[in-house]
Design an enzyme around this catalytic site. Sequence first.
Site, PDB file in Angstrom:
ATOM      1  N   GLN A 108      49.983  -9.324  -3.656  1.00 26.18           N
ATOM      2  CA  GLN A 108      49.602  -8.210  -4.542  1.00 26.18           C
ATOM      3  C   GLN A 108      49.826  -6.894  -3.810  1.00 26.18           C
ATOM      4  O   GLN A 108      49.615  -5.833  -4.375  1.00 26.18           O
ATOM      5  CB  GLN A 108      48.122  -8.326  -4.920  1.00 26.18           C
ATOM      6  N   ASN A 109      50.180  -6.975  -2.544  1.00 26.84           N
ATOM      7  CA  ASN A 109      50.315  -5.754  -1.747  1.00 26.84           C
ATOM      8  C   ASN A 109      51.653  -5.077  -2.013  1.00 26.84           C
ATOM      9  O   ASN A 109      52.648  -5.739  -2.289  1.00 26.84           O
ATOM     10  CB  ASN A 109      50.176  -6.078  -0.261  1.00 26.84           C
ATOM     11  N   VAL A 110      51.632  -3.773  -1.876  1.00 30.43           N
ATOM     12  CA  VAL A 110      52.838  -2.992  -2.149  1.00 30.43           C
ATOM     13  C   VAL A 110      53.381  -2.394  -0.856  1.00 30.43           C
ATOM     14  O   VAL A 110      54.276  -1.561  -0.877  1.00 30.43           O
ATOM     15  CB  VAL A 110      52.532  -1.872  -3.190  1.00 30.43           C
ATOM     16  N   HIS A 126      52.979  -6.702  -7.524  1.00 33.95           N
ATOM     17  CA  HIS A 126      52.578  -5.333  -7.900  1.00 33.95           C
ATOM     18  C   HIS A 126      53.581  -4.275  -7.447  1.00 33.95           C
ATOM     19  O   HIS A 126      53.233  -3.109  -7.335  1.00 33.95           O
ATOM     20  CB  HIS A 126      51.176  -5.024  -7.338  1.00 33.95           C
ATOM     21  N   CYS A 157      67.581  11.764 -15.946  1.00 33.16           N
ATOM     22  CA  CYS A 157      67.072  12.226 -17.251  1.00 33.16           C
ATOM     23  C   CYS A 157      66.087  13.378 -17.150  1.00 33.16           C
ATOM     24  O   CYS A 157      65.625  13.883 -18.167  1.00 33.16           O
ATOM     25  CB  CYS A 157      66.432  11.052 -17.988  1.00 33.16           C
TER      26      CYS A 157
HETATM   27  N1  APR Z   1      40.962 -10.303   6.417  1.00 38.28           N
HETATM   28  C1  APR Z   1      40.906 -10.907   5.226  1.00 38.28           C
HETATM   29  N2  APR Z   1      40.336 -10.366   4.145  1.00 38.28           N
HETATM   30  C2  APR Z   1      39.790  -9.152   4.293  1.00 38.28           C
HETATM   31  C3  APR Z   1      39.820  -8.439   5.502  1.00 38.28           C
HETATM   32  C4  APR Z   1      40.451  -9.070   6.600  1.00 38.28           C
HETATM   33  N3  APR Z   1      40.518  -8.478   7.810  1.00 38.28           N
HETATM   34  N4  APR Z   1      39.199  -7.250   5.330  1.00 38.28           N
HETATM   35  C5  APR Z   1      38.819  -7.216   4.036  1.00 38.28           C
HETATM   36  N5  APR Z   1      39.154  -8.364   3.402  1.00 38.28           N
HETATM   37  C6  APR Z   1      38.928  -8.750   2.018  1.00 38.28           C
HETATM   38  C7  APR Z   1      37.746  -8.116   1.352  1.00 38.28           C
HETATM   39  O1  APR Z   1      36.567  -8.847   1.618  1.00 38.28           O
HETATM   40  C8  APR Z   1      38.151  -8.199  -0.121  1.00 38.28           C
HETATM   41  O2  APR Z   1      37.727  -9.416  -0.692  1.00 38.28           O
HETATM   42  O3  APR Z   1      40.038  -8.325   1.288  1.00 38.28           O
HETATM   43  C9  APR Z   1      39.676  -8.156  -0.071  1.00 38.28           C
HETATM   44  C10 APR Z   1      40.302  -6.869  -0.557  1.00 38.28           C
HETATM   45  O4  APR Z   1      40.019  -6.725  -1.906  1.00 38.28           O
HETATM   46  P1  APR Z   1      40.685  -5.590  -2.811  1.00 38.28           P
HETATM   47  O5  APR Z   1      40.580  -4.274  -2.108  1.00 38.28           O
HETATM   48  O6  APR Z   1      40.073  -5.731  -4.145  1.00 38.28           O
HETATM   49  O7  APR Z   1      42.220  -5.968  -2.802  1.00 38.28           O
HETATM   50  P2  APR Z   1      43.015  -6.957  -3.734  1.00 38.28           P
HETATM   51  O8  APR Z   1      42.252  -8.188  -4.044  1.00 38.28           O
HETATM   52  O9  APR Z   1      44.357  -7.090  -3.103  1.00 38.28           O
HETATM   53  O10 APR Z   1      43.155  -6.119  -5.045  1.00 38.28           O
HETATM   54  C11 APR Z   1      44.000  -6.596  -6.035  1.00 38.28           C
HETATM   55  O11 APR Z   1      43.870  -4.677  -7.377  1.00 38.28           O
HETATM   56  O12 APR Z   1      43.486  -2.506  -7.020  1.00 38.28           O
HETATM   57  C12 APR Z   1      44.421  -3.388  -7.459  1.00 38.28           C
HETATM   58  O13 APR Z   1      46.748  -3.403  -7.489  1.00 38.28           O
HETATM   59  C13 APR Z   1      45.651  -3.347  -6.613  1.00 38.28           C
HETATM   60  O14 APR Z   1      46.852  -5.122  -5.566  1.00 38.28           O
HETATM   61  C14 APR Z   1      45.552  -4.600  -5.794  1.00 38.28           C
HETATM   62  C15 APR Z   1      44.760  -5.515  -6.696  1.00 38.28           C
END
Ligand code: APR
Length: 252
Positions: A108-110, A126, A157
């Site tokens: 999901q990372n960009v 994403h 455009c």
């Molecule tokens: N190792 C593993 N997990 C971790 C670490 C780490 N060092 N640090 C934090 N986390 C966990 C947190 O506990 C949390 O559950 O990573 C997760 C990050 O959650 P989000 O910030 O919600 O990220 P994500 O799940 O990728 O969000 C999904 O939502 O905002 C949109 O498009 C955006 O791609 C993103 C999507």
Amino acid sequence: MPNSDISISIPPKLVAELRAAQHVAVLTGAGISAESGVPTFREAQTGLWAKYDPEELATPYAFQRNPRLVWEWYDWRRELVAQANPNPGHLALAELEQRMPKFTLITQNVDGLHQRAGSRNVIELHGNINRTKCFDQGGIIDFWPPTTELPPRCPRCGGLLRPDVVWFGESLPQKALHTAFTAAEQCDLFLSIGTSSVVQPAASLPLVALEQGITTVEINPNPTPLSARVTYMLPGPSGQILPVLLETLNQP
Ligand code: APR
């Protein structure tokens, strides 16, 4: 042995299953890049951006309302990503790919850090923050004339340029989504790493694997809605757990 302030033990049955696996599918979220210094979405932002909620900036409506603000926020994130390096978690996944007959990495990372770590088969659900597209027509734009206007304009455009990422309320790239769901259904082991498991449709991928009876592992320092359902929960930062997992796998 990687530096570790947590004691990590990998269940022997999981190691055996990983060794026997023909196809491993992995879903990653912002957490895997946290140890590279890229802020996750749901933690407080820092500095100038501390007062903004990412969920209110990452939408087409936010861009229409204040395109300059949204472009500048992405400029800040692009800069963080440019300064960041893949961490041991990214590197361990790239190495795991090498030793598996089939490996599908869905992110999901960009930030492109998986590719920079050497991962090859990466499905970006994403988009990618380093690509730019036209807000009006959607075409990918690689070059535009230097300008002080922010956001710059599409050289084709005249529409406004925006990052090629999927915002809240937008649909995901269909081909990537199809490949991801097929991998979740057909793999023999699924890993969900560093994602809060709340944003759909990605959050459904491990559930699809679980419905098929596929061993599913979560790696996260914090519990998520998925934690109670997975076969194995490995609590802790992925930058520490994944190298240990790989090292255990490499032991005779
Ligand atoms: N190792 C593993 N997990 C971790 C670490 C780490 N060092 N640090 C934090 N986390 C966990 C947190 O506990 C949390 O559950 O990573 C997760 C990050 O959650 P989000 O910030 O919600 O990220 P994500 O799940 O990728 O969000 C999904 O939502 O905002 C949109 O498009 C955006 O791609 C993103 C999507």
